[in-house]
Design an enzyme around this catalytic site. Structure first.
Site: not given
Ligand code: AMP
Length: 191
Positions: A14, A89, A128, A134
């Site tokens: 993404k 999400r 990654r 991360r």
């Molecule tokens: P990502 O970078 O999108 O993989 O997000 C990393 C972490 O941020 C996720 O594992 C969640 O803990 C939190 N997070 C990101 N987007 C959301 C969302 N839309 N709703 C809830 N938690 C989120």
């Protein structure tokens, strides 16, 4: 306005593909993961709260996430459109986004779902982790948790948009350029 939700499990590509879409269509990129990481880095109250969830691979509660996203949308000055990455999400997040966009006299144009099988996701996330820094990419248990949360809480969001005839599945396997071409074709055929 062109408003795209870029959807898919962790590691589907993404972030990488968002960059291509922003460049071509001049969209504002809003990644809730990036926003949380920004708050985490700056040790804001929101960042400290989000960290406990992120560290485990759990979702940050809807209310917190929705408020943060709304503020980020409303601070844009005459945007051409948005690309939502990692949001919505959950179904409550999807309906909150609909409400917000309706207030702004616009709507989601399309949800593009990058489809990648699980073994490939795990391989990509491990890779990654080597350069993303991360911690949630580095631990196999947290990765498994994030994928489980995706299936349980996030996958239903696809049906939310499918029922509005807005979901388009994109094969997320292949070269980055090939996948970008599929995304462009899906957008251009609908707009
Ligand atoms: P990502 O970078 O999108 O993989 O997000 C990393 C972490 O941020 C996720 O594992 C969640 O803990 C939190 N997070 C990101 N987007 C959301 C969302 N839309 N709703 C809830 N938690 C989120």
């Amino acid at each position: 306005m062109l408003n795209i939700v870029l959807f898919g499990p962790p590691g589907a590509g993404k972030g990488t593909q968002s960059e291509r879409l922003i460049e071509k269509y001049g969209l504002v990129h809003l990644s809730t993961g990036d926003l949380f990481r920004y708050h985490l880095k700056h040790e804001t109250e929101l960042g400290i709260l989000a960290k406990t969830y992120m560290d485990q691979g759990h979702l940050v509660p809807d209310e917190v996430t929705i408020n943060m996203l709304k503020a980020a949308v409303l601070e844009q000055d005459e945007p051409k459109g948005f690309i939502f990455d990692g949001f919505p999400r959950t179904n409550p997040q999807a309906s909150a986004l609909d409400e917000l966009l309706t207030e702004l006299h616009t709507q989601i144009t399309l949800m593009l779902g990058l489809e990648v099988e699980e073994e490939e996701l795990k391989t990509r996330l491990k890779q990654r982790a080597l350069n993303s820094g991360r911690s949630d990419d580095a631990d196999p248990e947290i990765i498994a948790n994030r994928i489980a949360v995706y299936h349980r809480e996030t996958a239903p969001v696809k049906d939310y948009y499918a029922s509005q005839n807005k979901y388009v599945a994109i094969d997320g396997i292949g070269s980055i350029d090939a996948i970008t071409a599929r995304l462009f074709a899906a957008i251009d055929s609908r707009t």
